[in-house]
Design a protein around this motif. Structure first.
Motif, PDB file in Angstrom:
ATOM      1  N   GLY A  17      37.059 -13.582  35.204  1.00 50.93           N
ATOM      2  CA  GLY A  17      36.294 -12.338  35.143  1.00 50.93           C
ATOM      3  C   GLY A  17      35.739 -11.912  36.493  1.00 50.93           C
ATOM      4  O   GLY A  17      34.732 -11.212  36.560  1.00 50.93           O
ATOM      5  N   LEU A  18      36.404 -12.301  37.585  1.00 54.48           N
ATOM      6  CA  LEU A  18      35.950 -11.923  38.920  1.00 54.48           C
ATOM      7  C   LEU A  18      36.390 -10.504  39.261  1.00 54.48           C
ATOM      8  O   LEU A  18      37.319  -9.974  38.666  1.00 54.48           O
ATOM      9  N   GLU A  19      35.737  -9.905  40.252  1.00 54.49           N
ATOM     10  CA  GLU A  19      36.021  -8.527  40.638  1.00 54.49           C
ATOM     11  C   GLU A  19      37.424  -8.363  41.205  1.00 54.49           C
ATOM     12  O   GLU A  19      38.045  -7.331  41.043  1.00 54.49           O
ATOM     13  N   GLY A  20      37.949  -9.370  41.881  1.00 50.83           N
ATOM     14  CA  GLY A  20      39.284  -9.256  42.453  1.00 50.83           C
ATOM     15  C   GLY A  20      39.484 -10.258  43.570  1.00 50.83           C
ATOM     16  O   GLY A  20      38.750 -11.235  43.682  1.00 50.83           O
ATOM     17  N   ILE A  21      40.480 -10.002  44.384  1.00 52.75           N
ATOM     18  CA  ILE A  21      40.803 -10.867  45.512  1.00 52.75           C
ATOM     19  C   ILE A  21      41.030 -10.013  46.754  1.00 52.75           C
ATOM     20  O   ILE A  21      41.183  -8.797  46.655  1.00 52.75           O
ATOM     21  N   VAL A  22      41.053 -10.659  47.904  1.00 46.51           N
ATOM     22  CA  VAL A  22      41.360  -9.982  49.159  1.00 46.51           C
ATOM     23  C   VAL A  22      42.643 -10.584  49.705  1.00 46.51           C
ATOM     24  O   VAL A  22      42.760 -11.800  49.856  1.00 46.51           O
ATOM     25  N   LEU A  23      43.619  -9.727  49.984  1.00 48.55           N
ATOM     26  CA  LEU A  23      44.863 -10.151  50.619  1.00 48.55           C
ATOM     27  C   LEU A  23      44.735  -9.896  52.112  1.00 48.55           C
ATOM     28  O   LEU A  23      44.191  -8.877  52.522  1.00 48.55           O
ATOM     29  N   LYS A  24      45.244 -10.832  52.904  1.00 49.03           N
ATOM     30  CA  LYS A  24      45.218 -10.616  54.341  1.00 49.03           C
ATOM     31  C   LYS A  24      46.498 -11.123  54.962  1.00 49.03           C
ATOM     32  O   LYS A  24      47.098 -12.072  54.488  1.00 49.03           O
ATOM     33  N   LYS A  25      46.901 -10.467  56.041  1.00 49.97           N
ATOM     34  CA  LYS A  25      48.044 -10.956  56.795  1.00 49.97           C
ATOM     35  C   LYS A  25      47.633 -12.243  57.485  1.00 49.97           C
ATOM     36  O   LYS A  25      46.512 -12.375  57.980  1.00 49.97           O
ATOM     37  N   LYS A  26      48.553 -13.154  57.509  1.00 50.42           N
ATOM     38  CA  LYS A  26      48.279 -14.492  58.022  1.00 50.42           C
ATOM     39  C   LYS A  26      47.706 -14.478  59.443  1.00 50.42           C
ATOM     40  O   LYS A  26      46.777 -15.214  59.756  1.00 50.42           O
ATOM     41  N   ASP A  27      48.226 -13.632  60.298  1.00 48.21           N
ATOM     42  CA  ASP A  27      47.812 -13.634  61.699  1.00 48.21           C
ATOM     43  C   ASP A  27      46.742 -12.583  62.026  1.00 48.21           C
ATOM     44  O   ASP A  27      46.403 -12.368  63.190  1.00 48.21           O
ATOM     45  N   SER A  28      46.179 -11.933  61.015  1.00 51.51           N
ATOM     46  CA  SER A  28      45.206 -10.867  61.285  1.00 51.51           C
ATOM     47  C   SER A  28      43.809 -11.429  61.506  1.00 51.51           C
ATOM     48  O   SER A  28      43.459 -12.487  61.001  1.00 51.51           O
ATOM     49  N   LYS A  29      43.011 -10.681  62.244  1.00 57.81           N
ATOM     50  CA  LYS A  29      41.621 -11.042  62.480  1.00 57.81           C
ATOM     51  C   LYS A  29      40.736 -10.016  61.795  1.00 57.81           C
ATOM     52  O   LYS A  29      41.083  -8.848  61.695  1.00 57.81           O
ATOM     53  N   ILE A  43      41.669  -5.060  43.150  1.00 57.02           N
ATOM     54  CA  ILE A  43      40.625  -5.011  42.123  1.00 57.02           C
ATOM     55  C   ILE A  43      41.170  -5.446  40.767  1.00 57.02           C
ATOM     56  O   ILE A  43      42.238  -5.019  40.341  1.00 57.02           O
ATOM     57  N   ASN A  44      40.401  -6.249  40.071  1.00 58.21           N
ATOM     58  CA  ASN A  44      40.681  -6.641  38.700  1.00 58.21           C
ATOM     59  C   ASN A  44      39.928  -5.664  37.789  1.00 58.21           C
ATOM     60  O   ASN A  44      38.801  -5.918  37.378  1.00 58.21           O
ATOM     61  N   TYR A  45      40.542  -4.524  37.523  1.00 57.55           N
ATOM     62  CA  TYR A  45      39.882  -3.509  36.705  1.00 57.55           C
ATOM     63  C   TYR A  45      39.797  -3.945  35.244  1.00 57.55           C
ATOM     64  O   TYR A  45      40.683  -4.630  34.740  1.00 57.55           O
ATOM     65  N   SER A  46      38.727  -3.511  34.596  1.00 57.90           N
ATOM     66  CA  SER A  46      38.593  -3.642  33.150  1.00 57.90           C
ATOM     67  C   SER A  46      38.856  -2.268  32.555  1.00 57.90           C
ATOM     68  O   SER A  46      38.658  -1.245  33.216  1.00 57.90           O
ATOM     69  N   TYR A  47      39.279  -2.236  31.306  1.00 61.88           N
ATOM     70  CA  TYR A  47      39.594  -0.974  30.627  1.00 61.88           C
ATOM     71  C   TYR A  47      38.782  -0.893  29.345  1.00 61.88           C
ATOM     72  O   TYR A  47      38.533  -1.913  28.700  1.00 61.88           O
ATOM     73  N   LEU A  48      38.368   0.327  28.988  1.00 61.76           N
ATOM     74  CA  LEU A  48      37.500   0.505  27.832  1.00 61.76           C
ATOM     75  C   LEU A  48      37.716   1.886  27.228  1.00 61.76           C
ATOM     76  O   LEU A  48      37.830   2.869  27.958  1.00 61.76           O
ATOM     77  N   ILE A 113      39.118   4.475  29.995  1.00 62.36           N
ATOM     78  CA  ILE A 113      38.747   4.500  31.405  1.00 62.36           C
ATOM     79  C   ILE A 113      38.961   3.118  32.019  1.00 62.36           C
ATOM     80  O   ILE A 113      39.047   2.122  31.311  1.00 62.36           O
ATOM     81  N   LYS A 114      39.049   3.089  33.347  1.00 64.29           N
ATOM     82  CA  LYS A 114      39.039   1.807  34.045  1.00 64.29           C
ATOM     83  C   LYS A 114      37.767   1.756  34.873  1.00 64.29           C
ATOM     84  O   LYS A 114      37.246   2.785  35.316  1.00 64.29           O
ATOM     85  N   PHE A 115      37.244   0.539  35.054  1.00 69.25           N
ATOM     86  CA  PHE A 115      36.009   0.366  35.807  1.00 69.25           C
ATOM     87  C   PHE A 115      35.983  -1.032  36.413  1.00 69.25           C
ATOM     88  O   PHE A 115      36.732  -1.916  35.999  1.00 69.25           O
ATOM     89  N   ARG A 116      35.106  -1.230  37.398  1.00 69.13           N
ATOM     90  CA  ARG A 116      35.062  -2.527  38.099  1.00 69.13           C
ATOM     91  C   ARG A 116      34.318  -3.588  37.301  1.00 69.13           C
ATOM     92  O   ARG A 116      34.796  -4.700  37.181  1.00 69.13           O
ATOM     93  N   ASN A 117      33.118  -3.274  36.836  1.00 68.41           N
ATOM     94  CA  ASN A 117      32.323  -4.225  36.050  1.00 68.41           C
ATOM     95  C   ASN A 117      31.116  -3.498  35.478  1.00 68.41           C
ATOM     96  O   ASN A 117      31.006  -2.289  35.612  1.00 68.41           O
ATOM     97  N   TRP A 118      30.222  -4.239  34.850  1.00 69.53           N
ATOM     98  CA  TRP A 118      28.991  -3.684  34.301  1.00 69.53           C
ATOM     99  C   TRP A 118      27.859  -3.919  35.296  1.00 69.53           C
ATOM    100  O   TRP A 118      27.772  -4.977  35.911  1.00 69.53           O
ATOM    101  N   THR A 119      26.962  -2.940  35.436  1.00 70.59           N
ATOM    102  CA  THR A 119      25.795  -3.112  36.297  1.00 70.59           C
ATOM    103  C   THR A 119      24.716  -3.862  35.522  1.00 70.59           C
ATOM    104  O   THR A 119      24.823  -4.061  34.311  1.00 70.59           O
ATOM    105  N   SER A 120      23.659  -4.241  36.212  1.00 74.57           N
ATOM    106  CA  SER A 120      22.540  -4.932  35.544  1.00 74.57           C
ATOM    107  C   SER A 120      21.824  -4.002  34.565  1.00 74.57           C
ATOM    108  O   SER A 120      21.110  -4.467  33.680  1.00 74.57           O
ATOM    109  N   ASN A 121      22.013  -2.681  34.701  1.00 74.09           N
ATOM    110  CA  ASN A 121      21.414  -1.698  33.778  1.00 74.09           C
ATOM    111  C   ASN A 121      22.346  -1.329  32.635  1.00 74.09           C
ATOM    112  O   ASN A 121      22.167  -0.298  31.996  1.00 74.09           O
ATOM    113  N   PRO A 127      33.464   4.051  37.060  1.00 76.40           N
ATOM    114  CA  PRO A 127      34.460   4.373  36.032  1.00 76.40           C
ATOM    115  C   PRO A 127      35.353   5.522  36.473  1.00 76.40           C
ATOM    116  O   PRO A 127      34.904   6.438  37.157  1.00 76.40           O
ATOM    117  N   SER A 128      36.615   5.449  36.116  1.00 76.12           N
ATOM    118  CA  SER A 128      37.531   6.548  36.393  1.00 76.12           C
ATOM    119  C   SER A 128      38.485   6.715  35.210  1.00 76.12           C
ATOM    120  O   SER A 128      38.793   5.756  34.503  1.00 76.12           O
TER     121      SER A 128
END
Length: 175
Positions: A17-29, A43-48, A113-121, A127-128
């Motif tokens: 249930g994590l927000e997602g991952i970051v991909l990076k090129k091996k030699d990038s700074k 992004i690991n979007y959720s749908y509702l 809709i798709k959305f990233r996660n739920w806020t504390s409120n 959402p989109s």
């Protein structure tokens, strides 16, 4: 050529249930305060399924409510133009009530809709619009439909809060 472990890491992020991952090129700074095609957020979007129950006059964003209990769960800004036109056509048929800040639809319009996660409120984060739900029966919201708080929603989202506090982006490399 080493391709990394992007797919397994992303599947693990989804399982946890994590927000997602970051991909990076091996030699990038990492470059501070700069966007780069060498670092990509996946992004690991959720749908509702939700009801579009009104519109905010100030910015033409749409009010979203839970299909289950009518709780106000956020505001959606990201809607493609052809889908905005569809909403306006539907609203002409179902009618509205207006306040100085809101246009409240007499019936909710069901969509997914798709959305990233739920806020504390207990609101949807970014959402989109995703798609229309075919052959839906519009809900009749009423004024309290948008603003009531219910214990069910708070209990439902307590787990999301705990997951969010524990979440971290997984980082991996690709060539």
């Amino acid at each position: 050529m080493d391709r990394g472990n992007g797919i397994p890491y992303f599947n693990l992020a989804k399982e946890r249930g994590l927000e997602g991952i970051v991909l990076k090129k091996k030699d990038s700074k990492y470059e501070i305060n700069k966007r780069s095609n060498s670092w990509l957020k996946v992004i690991n979007y959720s749908y509702l399924d939700v009801l579009i129950t009104g519109m905010v006059k100030k910015d033409n964003s749409f009010l979203l409510s839970s299909i289950n209990d009518g709780t106000n769960i956020g505001v959606m800004e990201f809607v493609p133009n052809q889908d905005r036109k569809y909403i306006h056509e539907k609203v002409r048929n179902i009618g509205v009530k207006e306040t100085d800040k809101l246009i409240i639809f007499n019936e909710g319009i069901k969509c997914n809709i798709k959305f990233r996660n739920w806020t504390s409120n207990q609101k949807l984060r970014i959402p989109s619009f995703h798609k229309w739900i075919p052959k839906h029966k519009p809900g009749k919201p009423g004024f309290l439909f948008y603003f009531k708080r219910v214990l069910f929603a708070k209990q439902k989202h307590a787990l999301c809060e705990r997951k969010r506090q524990e979440s971290r982006c997984l980082c991996l490399q690709f060539v």
